[in-house]
Scaffold this active site. Structure first.
Site, PDB file in Angstrom:
ATOM      1  N   TYR A 142     -92.394 -62.791 103.961  1.00 19.62           N
ATOM      2  CA  TYR A 142     -94.089 -62.546 103.656  1.00 19.62           C
ATOM      3  C   TYR A 142     -94.459 -62.940 102.401  1.00 19.62           C
ATOM      4  O   TYR A 142     -93.510 -62.225 101.581  1.00 19.62           O
ATOM      5  CB  TYR A 142     -94.184 -61.160 104.281  1.00 19.62           C
ATOM      6  N   ASP A 237     -89.871 -64.752  95.221  1.00 23.23           N
ATOM      7  CA  ASP A 237     -91.148 -63.730  95.340  1.00 23.23           C
ATOM      8  C   ASP A 237     -90.502 -62.330  95.409  1.00 23.23           C
ATOM      9  O   ASP A 237     -89.847 -61.748  96.373  1.00 23.23           O
ATOM     10  CB  ASP A 237     -91.559 -63.812  96.710  1.00 23.23           C
ATOM     11  N   LYS A 265     -96.652 -54.598  93.608  1.00 26.78           N
ATOM     12  CA  LYS A 265     -96.306 -53.264  93.776  1.00 26.78           C
ATOM     13  C   LYS A 265     -95.737 -52.656  92.519  1.00 26.78           C
ATOM     14  O   LYS A 265     -96.666 -52.290  91.799  1.00 26.78           O
ATOM     15  CB  LYS A 265     -95.332 -53.646  94.724  1.00 26.78           C
TER      16      LYS A 265
HETATM   17  C1  PLP Z   1     -96.637 -57.133  99.663  1.00 24.02           C
HETATM   18  C2  PLP Z   1     -96.098 -58.397  99.378  1.00 24.02           C
HETATM   19  C3  PLP Z   1     -96.666 -59.471  98.997  1.00 24.02           C
HETATM   20  C4  PLP Z   1     -98.124 -59.471  99.166  1.00 24.02           C
HETATM   21  O1  PLP Z   1     -98.579 -58.640  98.075  1.00 24.02           O
HETATM   22  P1  PLP Z   1    -100.133 -57.880  98.101  1.00 24.02           P
HETATM   23  O2  PLP Z   1    -100.302 -57.093  96.830  1.00 24.02           O
HETATM   24  O3  PLP Z   1    -100.131 -57.000  99.426  1.00 24.02           O
HETATM   25  O4  PLP Z   1    -101.117 -59.157  98.092  1.00 24.02           O
HETATM   26  C5  PLP Z   1     -96.176 -60.763  98.619  1.00 24.02           C
HETATM   27  N1  PLP Z   1     -94.855 -60.691  98.806  1.00 24.02           N
HETATM   28  C6  PLP Z   1     -94.103 -59.994  99.353  1.00 24.02           C
HETATM   29  C7  PLP Z   1     -92.447 -60.202  99.067  1.00 24.02           C
HETATM   30  C8  PLP Z   1     -94.359 -58.518  99.449  1.00 24.02           C
HETATM   31  O5  PLP Z   1     -93.682 -57.779  99.819  1.00 24.02           O
END
Ligand code: PLP
Length: 424
Positions: A142, A237, A265
């Site tokens: 994701y 990511d 995060k």
């Molecule tokens: C949570 C997450 C996102 C998206 O971040 P948001 O602040 O919710 O837009 C993207 N990549 C990874 C791996 C994530 O865990």
């Protein structure tokens, strides 16, 4: 009176589904989401006053516990200086410097407001830098909710992506190729065929959005080599794994340097912050130093920068991740022992303050393995734990998070709850 139920009823009237992000809605486990009133350390308290030991940590940011004194103090001081300037401020430079010092692959960094913005911008930058349109992502990873990432795999590795949500144009999905995670052969095959059209490979180096799955030995290095061969940009990511699995993220754990990294995060300490950064030559392509446009009214917001900086200070201290790993290890080993004693097929994995658990007798290596987990058992376990005051992620497809405030006593209480809950 059940405050929770009446709030959720009202929420559903005014907010689609009653929530502002779907993962909160308990759709994966059934029942009504908890409305939280306050949180402190390892605990959250719902609107009925019940306490929970929290293993979600706001989906990652609360790595130093809820309402951490140092973070709150930094934000209080920032509030008194002003909420937003729309002009550069010192706090932005402070946080940027901290990040560049903590992560060797990052020469420069740009702040945004969410992980989604970070990945979306990193992809545009990679496309602008390479002059190519295609991207490769992995099944079950994701990367936020931008169009390019909400794409399902086609039937074969070289078939075009299919939109994963109404509203994603077919033309955009066509540019996203999806490959199974942990399958270097499949990736090599795709890169041999179309590598010279691939702007970027984007990956969660440890996946956290299909439960937690670690990369196989040599997998990330293989990805690095393929990107080098084809001059494609490698994007890690690390929105979830950054400052979570180790001080330097998954790239430190596996010793592989991406060209660009995305964060979110933990980096905001609980306020809305995302960031993307990496190689100087690529980052210089971003406006105003380069031609690739990217902007944000509230980007680098002074409150968010203050919270992020305070958080970076906390996690930079000696022993922070050693302690965190130890506590996470105690938790997952304890859960394993509880499951073994009850004769329940169960396995776990963990790194730093992140863990996965599977209701099957082996760890998962890829998305397909997750289908073999006993999801019904997970749901029963989840609800039984909730009754006993332990708040796990409301989905079998999410990783779990431990904070530095989860001391031995908290872990022990969790395991006592699990002894009953595992038999649910
Ligand atoms: C949570 C997450 C996102 C998206 O971040 P948001 O602040 O919710 O837009 C993207 N990549 C990874 C791996 C994530 O865990």
């Amino acid at each position: 009176m059940d405050n929770n139920h009446s709030l959720f009823t009202k929420a559903q009237q005014f907010i689609p589904g009653g929530v502002n992000s779907p993962v909160r809605a308990f759709k994966g486990v059934g029942g009504e989401p908890l409305f939280i009133a306050t949180a402190k350390g390892p605990h959250m308290y719902d609107v009925n006053g019940k306490a929970y030991i929290d293993y979600i940590g706001s989906w990652g940011p609360m790595i130093a516990g809820h309402s951490n004194e140092e973070v709150l103090e930094a934000v209080h001081q920032a509030v008194d200086r002003g909420l937003s300037f729309g002009a550069p401020a010192e706090a932005e430079v402070t946080l940027a410097e901290q990040i560049c010092q903590m992560i060797p692959s990052i020469d420069m960094v740009r702040m945004v407001n969410s992980g989604t913005e970070a990945t979306m911008s990193a992809i545009r930058l990679a496309r602008g830098f390479t002059g190519r349109d295609k991207i490769i992502k992995f099944e079950g990873c994701y990367h936020g909710h931008a169009d390019s990432f909400l794409v399902k795999a086609g039937s074969g590795v070289l078939t075009l992506g299919i939109p994963g949500s109404p509203g994603v144009p077919k033309a955009v999905a066509d540019l996203t190729l999806t490959v199974p995670f942990n399958d270097l052969e499949a990736l090599t095959e795709v890169m041999s065929a179309v590598g010279d059209e691939v702007a970027a490979i984007i990956v969660e180096p440890i996946t956290g959005n299909m439960n937690m799955i670690e990369p196989a030995a040599g997998y990330l290095q293989g990805m690095r080599d393929l990107c080098d061969q084809h001059s494609s940009v490698l994007i890690f990511d690390e929105v979830m794994t950054g400052f979570r699995v180790a001080r330097g993220g998954a790239q430190e754990v596996y010793d592989v340097k991406p060209d660009l990294t995305t964060f979110g995060k933990v980096i905001g300490g609980g306020l809305p912050v995302g960031a993307f950064g990496g190689r100087h030559d690529i980052m210089s392509y971003i406006a105003p130093s380069g031609p690739v446009y990217q902007a944000g009214t509230l980007s680098g917001n002074p409150l968010a920068m203050a919270a992020g900086s305070a958080m970076m200070k906390i996690v930079s201290r000696d022993g922070f991740y050693e302690h965190l790993s130890q506590q996470t290890g105690k938790l997952v080993n304890g859960l394993q022992a509880v499951a073994d004693e009850a004769g329940v097929p169960f396995s776990t994995c963990h790194k730093g303050g992140m863990f996965g658990m599977y209701f099957r007798d082996q760890k998962a290596a890829g998305f397909a393995d997750l289908a073999e987990c006993d999801e019904d058992h997970f749901k029963r376990f989840f609800h039984a734990m909730l009754v006993h005051g332990v708040y796990l992620a409301p989905s079998a497809y999410e990783a779990g998070f431990v904070s530095s405030k989860h001391n031995d006593d908290i872990i022990e209480q969790t395991l006592i709850a699990a002894k009953t809950a595992i038999r649910a």
